[in-house]
Design a protein around this motif. Structure first.
Motif, PDB file in Angstrom:
ATOM      1  N   LEU A  21       0.839  -1.203   0.000  1.00  0.00           N
ATOM      2  CA  LEU A  21       0.000   0.000   0.000  1.00  0.00           C
ATOM      3  C   LEU A  21       0.873   1.252   0.000  1.00  0.00           C
ATOM      4  O   LEU A  21       0.610   2.204  -0.747  1.00  0.00           O
ATOM      5  CB  LEU A  21      -0.937   0.008   1.207  1.00  0.00           C
ATOM      6  N   LYS A  46      -7.534  -3.057   2.778  1.00  0.00           N
ATOM      7  CA  LYS A  46      -7.106  -2.796   4.154  1.00  0.00           C
ATOM      8  C   LYS A  46      -8.319  -2.544   5.049  1.00  0.00           C
ATOM      9  O   LYS A  46      -8.408  -3.094   6.149  1.00  0.00           O
ATOM     10  CB  LYS A  46      -6.166  -1.591   4.200  1.00  0.00           C
ATOM     11  N   SER A  47      -9.260  -1.732   4.575  1.00  0.00           N
ATOM     12  CA  SER A  47     -10.467  -1.453   5.360  1.00  0.00           C
ATOM     13  C   SER A  47     -11.260  -2.736   5.618  1.00  0.00           C
ATOM     14  O   SER A  47     -11.749  -2.966   6.727  1.00  0.00           O
ATOM     15  CB  SER A  47     -11.359  -0.455   4.637  1.00  0.00           C
ATOM     16  N   GLU A  95      -6.448   0.225  -0.408  1.00  0.00           N
ATOM     17  CA  GLU A  95      -7.074   0.859   0.757  1.00  0.00           C
ATOM     18  C   GLU A  95      -8.384   0.163   1.118  1.00  0.00           C
ATOM     19  O   GLU A  95      -8.692  -0.032   2.301  1.00  0.00           O
ATOM     20  CB  GLU A  95      -7.309   2.346   0.494  1.00  0.00           C
ATOM     21  N   LYS A 128      -4.128   2.046  -5.786  1.00  0.00           N
ATOM     22  CA  LYS A 128      -4.039   2.450  -4.381  1.00  0.00           C
ATOM     23  C   LYS A 128      -5.402   2.329  -3.697  1.00  0.00           C
ATOM     24  O   LYS A 128      -5.502   1.834  -2.575  1.00  0.00           O
ATOM     25  CB  LYS A 128      -3.513   3.877  -4.269  1.00  0.00           C
ATOM     26  N   THR A 129      -6.445   2.748  -4.399  1.00  0.00           N
ATOM     27  CA  THR A 129      -7.793   2.674  -3.828  1.00  0.00           C
ATOM     28  C   THR A 129      -8.193   1.228  -3.537  1.00  0.00           C
ATOM     29  O   THR A 129      -8.789   0.942  -2.495  1.00  0.00           O
ATOM     30  CB  THR A 129      -8.813   3.339  -4.776  1.00  0.00           C
ATOM     31  N   THR A 163       0.991   4.042  -2.939  1.00  0.00           N
ATOM     32  CA  THR A 163       0.797   5.462  -2.622  1.00  0.00           C
ATOM     33  C   THR A 163       1.946   6.280  -3.208  1.00  0.00           C
ATOM     34  O   THR A 163       1.723   7.349  -3.791  1.00  0.00           O
ATOM     35  CB  THR A 163       0.712   5.669  -1.100  1.00  0.00           C
TER      36      THR A 163
END
Length: 146
Positions: A11, A115-116, A112, A108-109, A15
């Motif tokens: 990640l 990860k969430s 993310e 990247k999204t 980024t």
């Protein structure tokens, strides 16, 4: 137990790639804008020289001066053509950089979101473990009471 995202280095890398793509796009757009300003100035100079040439032709001028103006106008027209070609190349580069940024942002999204999702799964697991622990304690307390 705290949550640790195993793919955090990936990640972070994505980024970084997005930031680099954003910077490259900004540079390409800046170069394109600078070239556009240069073209505008060149176009203005060309039009002014052409207007001056027409005025002098109407009022009469020497053959040498006529030839000088014609050569200058041809040279400026050629330079303007080259600037337009360069501008088209820069526009294509800007578009490629924009596409790279879009892809980097998507990557990247996605990371993310993953990860969430993993954080939520971890939170749910912790809640489930806590509930199981509380249920076990309640059962033990229930067995201890007559």
């Amino acid at each position: 137990m705290t949550f640790k995202f195993k793919l955090q280095p990936l990640l972070k890398h994505r980024t970084l790639l997005e930031d680099q793509a954003r910077q490259a796009l900004a540079e390409a757009m800046s170069e394109e804008a600078a070239l556009q300003q240069r073209m505008d100035r060149h176009q203005s100079g060309y039009l002014a020289m052409q207007e001056q040439f027409e005025d002098k032709k109407r009022n009469g001028m020497a053959l040498q001066e006529l030839l000088i103006y014609e050569r200058s106008l041809k040279r400026q027209a050629q330079e303007l053509k080259e600037l337009r070609t360069k501008a088209a190349d820069l526009q294509a580069r800007t578009e490629r950089q924009r596409n790279c940024l879009t892809e980097a942002s998507k990557d990247k999204t996605l990371m993310e979101k993953l990860k969430s999702k993993k954080e939520e799964e971890h939170r749910q697991d912790m809640l489930r473990q806590e509930m199981n622990h509380l249920d076990e304690m309640a059962l033990l307390l229930g067995k201890m009471r007559p």
